[in-house]
Scaffold this active site. Sequence first.
Site, PDB file in Angstrom:
ATOM      1  N   GLU A 168       0.833  -1.206   0.000  1.00  0.00           N
ATOM      2  CA  GLU A 168       0.000   0.000   0.000  1.00  0.00           C
ATOM      3  C   GLU A 168       0.864   1.250   0.000  1.00  0.00           C
ATOM      4  O   GLU A 168       1.850   1.321   0.737  1.00  0.00           O
ATOM      5  CB  GLU A 168      -0.903  -0.020   1.240  1.00  0.00           C
ATOM      6  N   THR A 187      -3.901   4.838  -1.658  1.00  0.00           N
ATOM      7  CA  THR A 187      -4.927   5.434  -0.803  1.00  0.00           C
ATOM      8  C   THR A 187      -5.546   6.666  -1.466  1.00  0.00           C
ATOM      9  O   THR A 187      -5.033   7.198  -2.467  1.00  0.00           O
ATOM     10  CB  THR A 187      -4.384   5.820   0.600  1.00  0.00           C
ATOM     11  N   ARG A 213     -15.744   3.967   3.368  1.00  0.00           N
ATOM     12  CA  ARG A 213     -16.524   5.161   3.697  1.00  0.00           C
ATOM     13  C   ARG A 213     -15.605   6.366   3.848  1.00  0.00           C
ATOM     14  O   ARG A 213     -15.889   7.442   3.345  1.00  0.00           O
ATOM     15  CB  ARG A 213     -17.279   4.947   5.013  1.00  0.00           C
ATOM     16  N   GLY A 214     -14.481   6.177   4.534  1.00  0.00           N
ATOM     17  CA  GLY A 214     -13.614   7.316   4.873  1.00  0.00           C
ATOM     18  C   GLY A 214     -14.014   7.869   6.227  1.00  0.00           C
ATOM     19  O   GLY A 214     -15.133   7.625   6.705  1.00  0.00           O
ATOM     20  N   TYR A 233     -11.475  -4.643  10.612  1.00  0.00           N
ATOM     21  CA  TYR A 233     -10.764  -4.133  11.794  1.00  0.00           C
ATOM     22  C   TYR A 233     -10.673  -5.225  12.852  1.00  0.00           C
ATOM     23  O   TYR A 233     -11.640  -5.455  13.593  1.00  0.00           O
ATOM     24  CB  TYR A 233     -11.511  -2.897  12.328  1.00  0.00           C
ATOM     25  N   HIS A 287     -13.640  -1.293  14.651  1.00  0.00           N
ATOM     26  CA  HIS A 287     -13.454   0.071  14.142  1.00  0.00           C
ATOM     27  C   HIS A 287     -13.531   1.048  15.318  1.00  0.00           C
ATOM     28  O   HIS A 287     -14.294   0.836  16.265  1.00  0.00           O
ATOM     29  CB  HIS A 287     -14.540   0.380  13.099  1.00  0.00           C
ATOM     30  N   LYS A 332     -21.275  -5.363   4.252  1.00  0.00           N
ATOM     31  CA  LYS A 332     -20.412  -5.094   3.081  1.00  0.00           C
ATOM     32  C   LYS A 332     -20.185  -6.379   2.286  1.00  0.00           C
ATOM     33  O   LYS A 332     -20.119  -6.364   1.065  1.00  0.00           O
ATOM     34  CB  LYS A 332     -19.053  -4.518   3.520  1.00  0.00           C
TER      35      LYS A 332
HETATM   36  P1  FAD Z   1     -17.755   1.362   7.184  1.00  0.00           P
HETATM   37  O1  FAD Z   1     -17.652  -0.060   6.839  1.00  0.00           O
HETATM   38  O2  FAD Z   1     -18.915   2.138   6.655  1.00  0.00           O
HETATM   39  O3  FAD Z   1     -17.759   1.451   8.802  1.00  0.00           O
HETATM   40  C1  FAD Z   1     -17.647   2.701   9.470  1.00  0.00           C
HETATM   41  C2  FAD Z   1     -18.253   2.606  10.862  1.00  0.00           C
HETATM   42  O4  FAD Z   1     -19.698   2.529  10.759  1.00  0.00           O
HETATM   43  C3  FAD Z   1     -17.863   1.349  11.651  1.00  0.00           C
HETATM   44  O5  FAD Z   1     -17.827   1.715  13.007  1.00  0.00           O
HETATM   45  C4  FAD Z   1     -18.990   0.367  11.388  1.00  0.00           C
HETATM   46  O6  FAD Z   1     -19.150  -0.558  12.462  1.00  0.00           O
HETATM   47  C5  FAD Z   1     -20.201   1.292  11.256  1.00  0.00           C
HETATM   48  N1  FAD Z   1     -21.144   0.822  10.226  1.00  0.00           N
HETATM   49  C6  FAD Z   1     -20.839   0.310   8.999  1.00  0.00           C
HETATM   50  N2  FAD Z   1     -21.965   0.049   8.285  1.00  0.00           N
HETATM   51  C7  FAD Z   1     -22.989   0.404   9.077  1.00  0.00           C
HETATM   52  C8  FAD Z   1     -24.414   0.375   8.889  1.00  0.00           C
HETATM   53  N3  FAD Z   1     -24.962  -0.064   7.756  1.00  0.00           N
HETATM   54  N4  FAD Z   1     -25.185   0.833   9.914  1.00  0.00           N
HETATM   55  C9  FAD Z   1     -24.628   1.286  11.078  1.00  0.00           C
HETATM   56  N5  FAD Z   1     -23.297   1.324  11.307  1.00  0.00           N
HETATM   57  C10 FAD Z   1     -22.497   0.905  10.321  1.00  0.00           C
HETATM   58  N6  FAD Z   1      -9.350   6.056   4.761  1.00  0.00           N
HETATM   59  C11 FAD Z   1      -9.184   6.994   3.798  1.00  0.00           C
HETATM   60  O7  FAD Z   1      -9.654   8.131   3.934  1.00  0.00           O
HETATM   61  N7  FAD Z   1      -8.496   6.697   2.642  1.00  0.00           N
HETATM   62  C12 FAD Z   1      -7.975   5.472   2.408  1.00  0.00           C
HETATM   63  O8  FAD Z   1      -7.378   5.241   1.358  1.00  0.00           O
HETATM   64  C13 FAD Z   1      -8.122   4.463   3.417  1.00  0.00           C
HETATM   65  N8  FAD Z   1      -7.616   3.223   3.253  1.00  0.00           N
HETATM   66  C14 FAD Z   1      -7.840   2.257   4.179  1.00  0.00           C
HETATM   67  C15 FAD Z   1      -7.343   0.962   3.959  1.00  0.00           C
HETATM   68  C16 FAD Z   1      -7.551  -0.051   4.879  1.00  0.00           C
HETATM   69  C17 FAD Z   1      -7.029  -1.435   4.597  1.00  0.00           C
HETATM   70  C18 FAD Z   1      -8.278   0.231   6.079  1.00  0.00           C
HETATM   71  C19 FAD Z   1      -8.511  -0.856   7.095  1.00  0.00           C
HETATM   72  C20 FAD Z   1      -8.772   1.511   6.308  1.00  0.00           C
HETATM   73  C21 FAD Z   1      -8.558   2.544   5.378  1.00  0.00           C
HETATM   74  N9  FAD Z   1      -9.039   3.846   5.566  1.00  0.00           N
HETATM   75  C22 FAD Z   1      -8.848   4.818   4.608  1.00  0.00           C
HETATM   76  C23 FAD Z   1      -9.729   4.224   6.819  1.00  0.00           C
HETATM   77  C24 FAD Z   1     -11.276   4.176   6.709  1.00  0.00           C
HETATM   78  O9  FAD Z   1     -11.738   5.031   5.706  1.00  0.00           O
HETATM   79  C25 FAD Z   1     -11.857   4.611   8.049  1.00  0.00           C
HETATM   80  O10 FAD Z   1     -11.536   3.671   9.048  1.00  0.00           O
HETATM   81  C26 FAD Z   1     -13.354   4.913   8.043  1.00  0.00           C
HETATM   82  O11 FAD Z   1     -13.703   5.552   9.273  1.00  0.00           O
HETATM   83  C27 FAD Z   1     -14.229   3.681   7.907  1.00  0.00           C
HETATM   84  O12 FAD Z   1     -14.281   3.219   6.629  1.00  0.00           O
HETATM   85  P2  FAD Z   1     -15.002   1.823   6.302  1.00  0.00           P
HETATM   86  O13 FAD Z   1     -15.026   1.661   4.867  1.00  0.00           O
HETATM   87  O14 FAD Z   1     -14.448   0.743   7.137  1.00  0.00           O
HETATM   88  O15 FAD Z   1     -16.503   2.197   6.821  1.00  0.00           O
END
Ligand code: FAD
Length: 287
Positions: free
Chosen positions: A18, A52, A110-111, A147, A151, A167
Amino acid sequence: MKISDIYNNKTSLPLSFEVFPPKGDEIDSKIDRLIDELNILKKFNPKLVSVTYGAGGSNRDTSFEIVNRLKADEFNVMPHFTCICTKRSTIRAHFNELQKMNIENVLALRGDEPKDNKICYMDFKYANELVEYLKSFTDFSIGIAGYPEGHISAPDLNTDILNLKKKVDAGGDVIFTQLFFDNSKFYNYLELLKRNNINIPVVAGILPISSYAQLDKMLSLAKVTIPDALLSKIEKFKDNNDYIKKLGIEYATNQCLDLIKNNVDGLHFYTLNKSYSTAKILENINL
Ligand code: FAD
């Protein structure tokens, strides 16, 4: 090559690296240096390089430029994409562009939410909605974030796993995890995923620690345990960067060897845009 094929039909352990888009002045030369670093790692035959993407698309142009350059250098690429603060129409345009670049994979995220409570477009509140939308008009293979310790904003690990399942059910193909230092947390996570009927490949996120400051910053953004023995060494020698780098290589080497022994689906290295530590670890594990 699609990540669904890489991780489901593997003949050897898939490695991925990455990188992040550099910031500041002289971006072009910084990108040149980044590509040079990745070319040093090419001898390890990575199956994937991921790039990223800033939440809200803050660094979209640099991120795309790097994706383009990596494609030109014949790397298999997985751009990250965040949907927070982004309109549906912008996402559509973005993916049309990636399709034209012959990209086949994306890490759908999501970010992080804006820290200043800024109001922004919320066509997509969670990553599962992005995965569902992407499945409706692309045939990209989709990576999703996992995570092992939960998370940072989730009330607990089980709730986070139920959300991860959304997801997966929406079409996520492969889970790429947050970095972790305690393999037992990862094995516990795999067990919980199985119990929740999540059966897609899980790729372990490995960070070769290279400085105290960098580790401190990362830990402020995530829920990650550092085993006491590791933490005390880091704290004792926090001003000695050479020692910390050596320790990071040694620690990650042992972590990877243990993961390999336990049949991990893949290793994803958070390279921080440098080849040195990742190369040393891969030489040590000698796949
Ligand atoms: P989600 O899966 O949407 O989860 C976010 C939070 O909401 C979690 O607490 C989850 O439990 C909760 N949740 C999820 N779905 C629901 C639902 N339907 N209803 C209620 N609650 C829900 N960030 C960046 O900005 N750029 C990057 O390039 C980047 N790369 C990453 C790469 C990796 C491998 C990882 C592990 C993380 C990366 N991140 C990046 C960080 C990530 O964007 C953040 O951790 C963000 O806060 C969550 O993204 P997610 O896609 O996991 O969100």
